[in-house]
Design an enzyme around this catalytic site. Structure first.
Site, PDB file in Angstrom:
ATOM      1  N   ASN A 281     -11.076  -5.591  -2.067  1.00  0.00           N
ATOM      2  CA  ASN A 281     -10.031  -6.574  -2.383  1.00  0.00           C
ATOM      3  C   ASN A 281     -10.636  -7.917  -2.746  1.00  0.00           C
ATOM      4  OD1 ASN A 281      -8.358  -4.524  -1.685  1.00  0.00           O
ATOM      5  ND2 ASN A 281      -7.905  -5.307   0.374  1.00  0.00           N
TER       6      ASN A 281
ATOM      7  N   HIS B  26     -15.998  -6.224  -5.060  1.00  0.00           N
ATOM      8  CA  HIS B  26     -15.380  -6.474  -6.375  1.00  0.00           C
ATOM      9  C   HIS B  26     -15.146  -7.965  -6.616  1.00  0.00           C
ATOM     10  CE1 HIS B  26     -13.764  -2.059  -6.563  1.00  0.00           C
ATOM     11  NE2 HIS B  26     -15.057  -2.146  -6.775  1.00  0.00           N
TER      12      HIS B  26
HETATM   13  N1  APR Z   1      -0.937   1.018   4.501  1.00  0.00           N
HETATM   14  C1  APR Z   1      -1.955   1.873   4.191  1.00  0.00           C
HETATM   15  N2  APR Z   1      -2.205   2.298   2.947  1.00  0.00           N
HETATM   16  C2  APR Z   1      -1.379   1.878   1.970  1.00  0.00           C
HETATM   17  C3  APR Z   1      -0.298   1.000   2.209  1.00  0.00           C
HETATM   18  C4  APR Z   1      -0.085   0.571   3.551  1.00  0.00           C
HETATM   19  N3  APR Z   1       0.903  -0.245   3.884  1.00  0.00           N
HETATM   20  N4  APR Z   1       0.318   0.759   1.015  1.00  0.00           N
HETATM   21  C5  APR Z   1      -0.336   1.451   0.086  1.00  0.00           C
HETATM   22  N5  APR Z   1      -1.369   2.138   0.643  1.00  0.00           N
HETATM   23  C6  APR Z   1      -2.348   3.004  -0.001  1.00  0.00           C
HETATM   24  C7  APR Z   1      -1.815   3.766  -1.201  1.00  0.00           C
HETATM   25  O1  APR Z   1      -1.243   4.993  -0.782  1.00  0.00           O
HETATM   26  C8  APR Z   1      -3.088   3.965  -2.032  1.00  0.00           C
HETATM   27  O2  APR Z   1      -3.739   5.184  -1.672  1.00  0.00           O
HETATM   28  O3  APR Z   1      -3.365   2.164  -0.524  1.00  0.00           O
HETATM   29  C9  APR Z   1      -3.964   2.791  -1.631  1.00  0.00           C
HETATM   30  C10 APR Z   1      -4.124   1.740  -2.714  1.00  0.00           C
HETATM   31  O4  APR Z   1      -4.801   2.290  -3.801  1.00  0.00           O
HETATM   32  P1  APR Z   1      -5.108   1.462  -5.132  1.00  0.00           P
HETATM   33  O5  APR Z   1      -3.877   0.722  -5.534  1.00  0.00           O
HETATM   34  O6  APR Z   1      -5.706   2.396  -6.101  1.00  0.00           O
HETATM   35  O7  APR Z   1      -6.162   0.362  -4.647  1.00  0.00           O
HETATM   36  P2  APR Z   1      -7.728   0.469  -4.411  1.00  0.00           P
HETATM   37  O8  APR Z   1      -8.123   1.843  -3.995  1.00  0.00           O
HETATM   38  O9  APR Z   1      -8.101  -0.663  -3.534  1.00  0.00           O
HETATM   39  O10 APR Z   1      -8.276   0.195  -5.881  1.00  0.00           O
HETATM   40  C11 APR Z   1      -9.664   0.129  -6.062  1.00  0.00           C
HETATM   41  O11 APR Z   1      -9.424  -0.420  -8.381  1.00  0.00           O
HETATM   42  O12 APR Z   1      -8.399  -1.575 -10.101  1.00  0.00           O
HETATM   43  C12 APR Z   1      -9.476  -1.532  -9.264  1.00  0.00           C
HETATM   44  O13 APR Z   1     -10.890  -3.305  -8.711  1.00  0.00           O
HETATM   45  C13 APR Z   1      -9.635  -2.770  -8.414  1.00  0.00           C
HETATM   46  O14 APR Z   1     -10.455  -2.971  -6.153  1.00  0.00           O
HETATM   47  C14 APR Z   1      -9.595  -2.254  -7.002  1.00  0.00           C
HETATM   48  C15 APR Z   1     -10.028  -0.812  -7.171  1.00  0.00           C
END
Ligand code: APR
Length: 234
Positions: free
Chosen positions: A94, A111
């Protein structure tokens, strides 16, 4: 559970969702009106820098509104770090500052960070809370057009990889929180830890299909405090 001695925690957008920061891949996600190539690639920045500056300016201003604050999951991780006697490394994908604001010591922002900008000439990194764009004069070279958000875009090398890999190879517990496992190299961390016989755990709202030794599903603010309390009590 046997008490772990060395823990690596990886967080993703899901841990900040309950603080009001949208995740990336939810149907109402951050990127919906902006294809990733537009706002999160070096090519997108070259094509339309003003759009990219505006996009990150908006994200930064939102992060700084009073409604966005650390939630119980961020706080539980910070508390755990202070109370756990073994080694502990927090790695986050994040770009928000909610781990720091909850009290975590030096989380590694692989990131990058929304509240930092970088000079393209000197590679010096500066704190920034205000909007900035192409016309903003750099503090080191005094020229406009040299500053970019200090975030890692697709195709760029994430930060701190050496330190992260060392910790993954030495840990006996790896925990991934709120990440969909779609983005490399973070998606490979559980395998690196597993190769060294660490136990790997996924804490997420829902199944992601990623391979871990165990999974716990639920909202981060509910699951994280209990999970880490159990480790301290073990
Ligand atoms: N509690 C736990 N998990 C949750 C919650 C919650 N309240 N809300 C959503 N999630 C989960 C979703 O189910 C999903 O699997 O968090 C995950 C978020 O996934 P992404 O949106 O893909 O985010 P992330 O994995 O951090 O993305 C990675 O992608 O675009 C790039 O650089 C950006 O750092 C980012 C990277």
């Amino acid at each position: 559970m046997e008490k772990p001695k060395a823990i690596v925690v990886l967080t993703g957008a899901g841990i900040s969702a309950e603080s009001g920061i949208k995740t990336f891949r939810a149907s109402d996600g951050l990127w919906e009106n902006h294809p990733v190539e537009e706002v999160a690639t070096p090519e997108g920045f070259e094509r339309n820098p003003q759009l990219v500056y505006e996009f990150y300016n908006q994200r930064r201003q939102h992060l700084l509104t009073k409604d966005v604050k650390p939630n119980a999951a961020h706080t539980a991780l910070a508390k755990f770090e202070h109370e756990f006697s073994g080694s502990f490394l927090l790695v986050t994908q994040n770009i928000d500052n909610l781990h720091e604001r909850a009290g975590s010591n030096n989380p590694l922002h692989m990131h990058g960070e929304l509240l930092k900008m970088r000079c393209l000439n000197s590679q010096m990194v500066f704190d920034i809370r205000e909007n900035f764009d192409y016309d903003t004069k750099c503090q080191c070279c005094r020229s406009p057009g040299n500053l970019r958000p200090n975030v890692v875009w697709f195709g760029e090398m994430p930060f701190h990889m050496h330190q992260i890999n060392n910790a993954l190879e030495a840990c006996d517990l790896f925990v991934a929180i709120g990440t969909s496992g779609n983005v490399y190299p973070a998606s490979g961390f559980s395998q690196t830890a597993r190769n060294r016989r660490a136990h790997t755990v996924e804490l997420n709202l829902e199944a992601t299909g990623s391979s871990f030794d165990s999974h716990l599903y639920g909202a981060a603010t509910k699951v994280i405090p209990n999970y880490f309390k159990q480790i301290l009590d073990s």
